[in-house]
Scaffold this active site. Structure first.
Site, PDB file in Angstrom:
ATOM      1  N   HIS A 330      98.427  50.868  -0.618  1.00  0.00           N
ATOM      2  CA  HIS A 330      98.207  52.096  -1.109  1.00  0.00           C
ATOM      3  C   HIS A 330      96.769  52.696  -0.722  1.00  0.00           C
ATOM      4  O   HIS A 330      96.762  53.777  -0.512  1.00  0.00           O
ATOM      5  CB  HIS A 330      98.076  51.642  -2.559  1.00  0.00           C
ATOM      6  CG  HIS A 330      98.065  53.163  -3.583  1.00  0.00           C
ATOM      7  ND1 HIS A 330      96.771  53.418  -4.241  1.00  0.00           N
ATOM      8  CD2 HIS A 330      99.027  53.899  -3.872  1.00  0.00           C
ATOM      9  CE1 HIS A 330      97.125  54.575  -4.719  1.00  0.00           C
ATOM     10  NE2 HIS A 330      98.539  54.928  -4.669  1.00  0.00           N
ATOM     11  N   CYS A 331      95.847  51.818  -0.265  1.00  0.00           N
ATOM     12  CA  CYS A 331      94.616  52.353   0.316  1.00  0.00           C
ATOM     13  C   CYS A 331      94.681  52.917   1.492  1.00  0.00           C
ATOM     14  O   CYS A 331      93.554  53.733   1.560  1.00  0.00           O
ATOM     15  CB  CYS A 331      93.586  51.121   0.290  1.00  0.00           C
ATOM     16  SG  CYS A 331      93.363  50.055  -1.158  1.00  0.00           S
TER      17      CYS A 331
END
Length: 339
Positions: A330-331
């Site tokens: 997600h980062c």
């Protein structure tokens, strides 16, 4: 004009990513090569479902193309690091076909001593320009990994990020909420006190929520659940579960809390307490790209996400190298909503 941040499961126009270059996170050739291979694996997994644009530094196009293949778009811009969720814009829409890009203040995750952000602080505006989205500037120091919305007025936050002294000294909780709501179109903030223990290490974010809890649909939140009492996140995850089970969202619904067991591994390759988490996943058009850790719980987590997203294909991608750099899938991804 009122804008709102769509939930991640809403249709996307594309995904934005940033290509790893030599920096404080990837300090030698071996680490950098491993990071590039990991980022490329995520990009190729996402590209099965939607277009991907990779921002890369000067002179890095050939290496990026070699690992990414022909189907990922490349754009050259100066970069300091490679965490597009945090350095990129937060896209918002007006419900009438209009797109805008929130440009938070980025200061290297609270002005950490190893971080450099001269170029990364400008990436949100570069991406907004490439997406033809007007910029909504915010005075709040914030990152994309520090927020998660349900698309119906609720946002998840953590005390140690938005209220941390390295980011927003002097801001009250009420002032932070007012700015978040103004930019994201939310009305209800649910605060957790902190992130996972490992996120407070040297390359940690000091408590991003997107490794702890995330909305899977309105009214339903997935939560990291460390079952082993030897791990410092055991007590933390019990607290998250207690808080979230007692909260209601912007529509007045009591949250349905879905526990996602942590991987069974307790320590990473450096011997530190691992903050490996399946919560740090990415939802794209028709797919869910899920962190894998070579762990028996990988398939257990995949099964949970398949039940939550029955209309989407769940793809597991090894994320251990990404986590070694301080984040997860997600980062390194940032969605641009379809309008």
């Amino acid at each position: 004009m009122t804008f709102r941040m769509p939930p991640e499961w809403a249709p996307h126009e594309r995904t934005w990513m940033a290509w790893p270059g030599p920096n404080a996170t990837f300090t030698d050739a071996e680490e950098l090569a491993g990071a590039r291979a990991a980022w490329a694996s995520v990009a190729r997994a996402v590209r099965r479902f939607e277009p991907v644009t990779m921002v890369h530094g000067p002179g890095q196009a050939a290496t990026a193309r070699e690992l990414l293949g022909p189907d990922v778009d490349l754009v050259e811009r100066e970069l300091d690091d490679a965490w597009m969720r945090d350095i990129g814009p937060t896209f918002v829409t007006d419900g009438r076909g209009g797109l805008a890009a929130v440009d938070w203040v980025f200061n290297g995750w609270g002005a950490q001593d190893w971080a450099r952000w001269e170029h990364d602080a400008e990436i949100a505006r570069h991406v907004a320009d490439l997406a033809a989205a007007p910029v909504l500037s915010s005075p709040l120091v914030n990152e994309g990994g520090a927020i998660h919305v349900d698309g119906e007025g609720t946002v998840l936050l953590t005390d140690t990020v938005q209220l941390g002294s390295g980011r927003n000294p002097g801001w009250s909780r009420e002032e932070v909420e007012a700015e978040i709501h103004a930019k994201l179109g939310t009305t209800t903030a649910i605060w957790l006190p902190h992130g996972l223990a490992g996120d407070y290490g040297r390359y940690g974010t000091q408590g991003h929520v997107d490794i702890v809890a995330a909305f899977a649909r309105p009214g339903t939140v997935v939560v990291h659940s460390q079952r082993d009492p030897r791990h410092p996140d055991h007590e933390r995850s019990q607290l998250y579960l207690e808080i979230l089970r007692g909260r209601t969202d912007a529509r007045g619904r009591r949250l349905e809390v879905v526990e996602v067991p942590a991987p069974t591994v307790l320590k990473d390759e450096e011997g530190e307490w691992a903050d490996y988490s399946y919560i740090n996943h990415y939802v794209c058009n028709g797919g869910v790209v899920l962190c894998a850790f070579g762990d028996p719980n990988d398939e257990l987590a995949a099964g949970i996400f398949r039940r939550l997203f029955p209309e989407r294909t769940v793809t597991l991608v090894d994320a251990r190298t990404i986590f070694a750099g301080g984040g997860g899938i997600h980062c390194i991804t940032q969605q641009q909503p379809r309008t």
